[in-house]
Design a protein around this motif. Structure first.
Motif, mmCIF file in Angstrom:
data_model
loop_
_atom_site.group_PDB
_atom_site.id
_atom_site.type_symbol
_atom_site.label_atom_id
_atom_site.label_comp_id
_atom_site.label_asym_id
_atom_site.label_seq_id
_atom_site.Cartn_x
_atom_site.Cartn_y
_atom_site.Cartn_z
ATOM 1 N N SER A 25 0.830 -1.210 0.000
ATOM 2 C CA SER A 25 0.000 0.000 0.000
ATOM 3 C C SER A 25 0.864 1.258 0.000
ATOM 4 O O SER A 25 0.428 2.312 -0.409
ATOM 5 N N SER A 29 -1.220 2.741 -5.095
ATOM 6 C CA SER A 29 -2.559 2.255 -4.804
ATOM 7 C C SER A 29 -2.988 1.122 -5.730
ATOM 8 O O SER A 29 -3.888 0.369 -5.411
ATOM 9 N N HIS A 36 -8.848 -3.851 -1.826
ATOM 10 C CA HIS A 36 -9.692 -2.886 -1.121
ATOM 11 C C HIS A 36 -10.666 -3.534 -0.151
ATOM 12 O O HIS A 36 -11.176 -2.889 0.746
ATOM 13 N N ALA A 108 -12.375 12.256 1.023
ATOM 14 C CA ALA A 108 -11.019 11.709 0.940
ATOM 15 C C ALA A 108 -10.461 11.581 2.348
ATOM 16 O O ALA A 108 -10.829 12.336 3.239
ATOM 17 N N TRP A 114 -4.986 6.326 3.497
ATOM 18 C CA TRP A 114 -6.135 5.453 3.304
ATOM 19 C C TRP A 114 -7.187 5.720 4.369
ATOM 20 O O TRP A 114 -6.880 6.199 5.450
ATOM 21 N N THR A 142 -11.406 4.425 -5.274
ATOM 22 C CA THR A 142 -11.592 4.914 -3.909
ATOM 23 C C THR A 142 -10.373 4.619 -3.037
ATOM 24 O O THR A 142 -9.603 3.695 -3.306
ATOM 25 N N ARG A 143 -10.205 5.391 -2.012
ATOM 26 C CA ARG A 143 -9.091 5.198 -1.074
ATOM 27 C C ARG A 143 -9.587 4.531 0.209
ATOM 28 O O ARG A 143 -8.958 4.647 1.249
#
Ligand SMILES: [Zn+2]
Length: 385
Positions: A25, A29, A36, A108, A114, A142-143
């Motif tokens: 990670s 990403s 995820h 975010a 993350w 997406t994070r």
């Protein structure tokens, strides 16, 4: 150097995977290793949620999970803005709760890395809630990392399951649980060994038992019940005792929390607010909360009865061991003489039947059978010689 993974007892087979994912990670990403969505499964007490929380800490920690920095500590105590741990108190996780959660995690991550969501009871998602969650999981770019926990993979909706990386936890050995209780919780070796043995690898329960005298004395009462089933009247009494103890134990833990929650809610609405809209709003919210608390209390009592029944089953399991002459692996080492006297007075094949009856009662309770009636039927069965 210490690490958040140190306390994951008996889970060496997944620690390397988790560490690899954390390292990946940091590299970028779109790395293959940093999935995820993850599902942690394992029997009760194997520490699925502890493993998921440790992973969450390692993901956001600048030192990949040192356990001592601000990030690690705030993640573990629920104070980190990018880590959310969802613990379910009710019987299910509903659509509204998932919708609220998705609004919260839509931004975010605040620290730029993350955002991690740990869901302790993903098996309690209603179907509509699971579908809403699925949409969020499928969102590209997406994070957010989702760490779902469930007893088995089959408890997770197939559509979600197919998008997850699966990690299966093992039941830790009695010896490794003993070592953790001694090292981490400063419990004496004798007590640690006893607690680990009777809790059968359930770390949380072992610690609770080792540190709580009331729980230990309640356990002693429950474990004597098989020896007090001489008549039907005694069987009914035993059922009542078991349900009373389980209820008392779970009430003790929930009452204090219930009260705190109501005070907090009233404060949120402004204590002594005089506006009429305000007052009805607060009253409605309190009523709603009380309803939730009631459903949680019901679940806690059922969990507590289930725990007592599992304990009882270990008595008959020990009787079987004693009948087979394998006395060194006896779980209830504090009851050797009781086990021996029971063994000598009952036919060899009955212990297995008793265990069967206990498992059937547990299954009925899991399907919402009335607790007292179920325990009465069980005790009558256990009373038969
Ligand atoms: Zn750290």
């Amino acid at each position: 150097m210490s690490s958040v993974f140190d306390d994951l007892v008996g889970q060496e087979h997944i620690i390397d995977i988790l560490k690899g994912a954390v390292a990946a990670s940091r590299r970028g990403s779109d790395s293959q290793e940093m999935t995820h969505t993850w599902v942690f499964t394992g029997p009760p007490g194997s520490g699925r949620s502890s493993a998921a929380v440790a992973f969450a800490q390692a993901i956001i920690c600048p030192n990949q999970g040192c356990g001592t920095c601000n990030e690690c500590q705030s993640a573990a105590t629920g104070g980190h803005p990018d880590v959310e741990v969802i613990r379910t108190e009710g019987l299910s996780i509903k659509l509204e709760e998932i919708r609220e959660l998705l609004t919260r995690v839509a931004w975010a991550p605040s620290m730029g890395g993350w955002r991690v969501v740990v869901m302790e009871d993903a098996d309690r998602l209603t179907e509509s809630a699971a579908n809403a969650l699925l949409k969020a999981i499928e969102e590209p770019g997406t994070r957010t990392v989702w760490l779902l926990c469930a007893p088995t993979l089959h408890d997770v909706l197939p559509t979600i399951r197919s998008r997850c990386r699966h990690l299966q936890l093992r039941t830790p050995s009695i010896d490794s649980v003993t070592q953790v209780l001694i090292r981490r919780d400063n419990i004496s070796p004798t007590m640690a060994d006893f607690a680990a043995r009777v809790s059968q690898g359930h770390i949380g329960r072992a610690k609770y038992l080792a540190t709580n005298e009331l729980v230990r004395s309640n356990r002693r009462v429950i474990m004597q019940l098989p020896l007090q089933l001489g008549s039907l009247a005694e069987a009914f009494l035993a059922a009542q005792t078991l349900v009373d103890i389980a209820t008392e134990e779970s009430n003790a833990s929930s009452e204090l929390r219930d009260e705190k929650e109501i005070v907090k809610l009233q404060e949120a609405y402004g204590k002594g607010a005089t506006g009429r809209g305000m007052a009805t709003g607060a009253a409605k919210a309190v009523k709603e909360l009380e309803k939730e608390q009631k459903s949680r209390a019901t679940r806690l009592v059922r969990d507590s009865i289930d725990g007592a029944l599992l304990n009882l089953a270990t008595f008959y399991r020990d009787v079987m061991m004693a009948q087979a002459g394998v006395t060194e692996s006896i779980i209830n080492s504090d009851m050797r003489s009781e086990i021996e006297s029971y063994t000598s007075s009952s036919p060899a094949h009955t212990a297995a039947q008793k265990i069967g009856a206990i498992m059937e009662a547990r299954m009925n309770l899991a399907m919402n059978a009335a607790p007292l009636v179920t325990c009465e039927a069980l005790m009558c069965e256990l009373a038969r010689r």
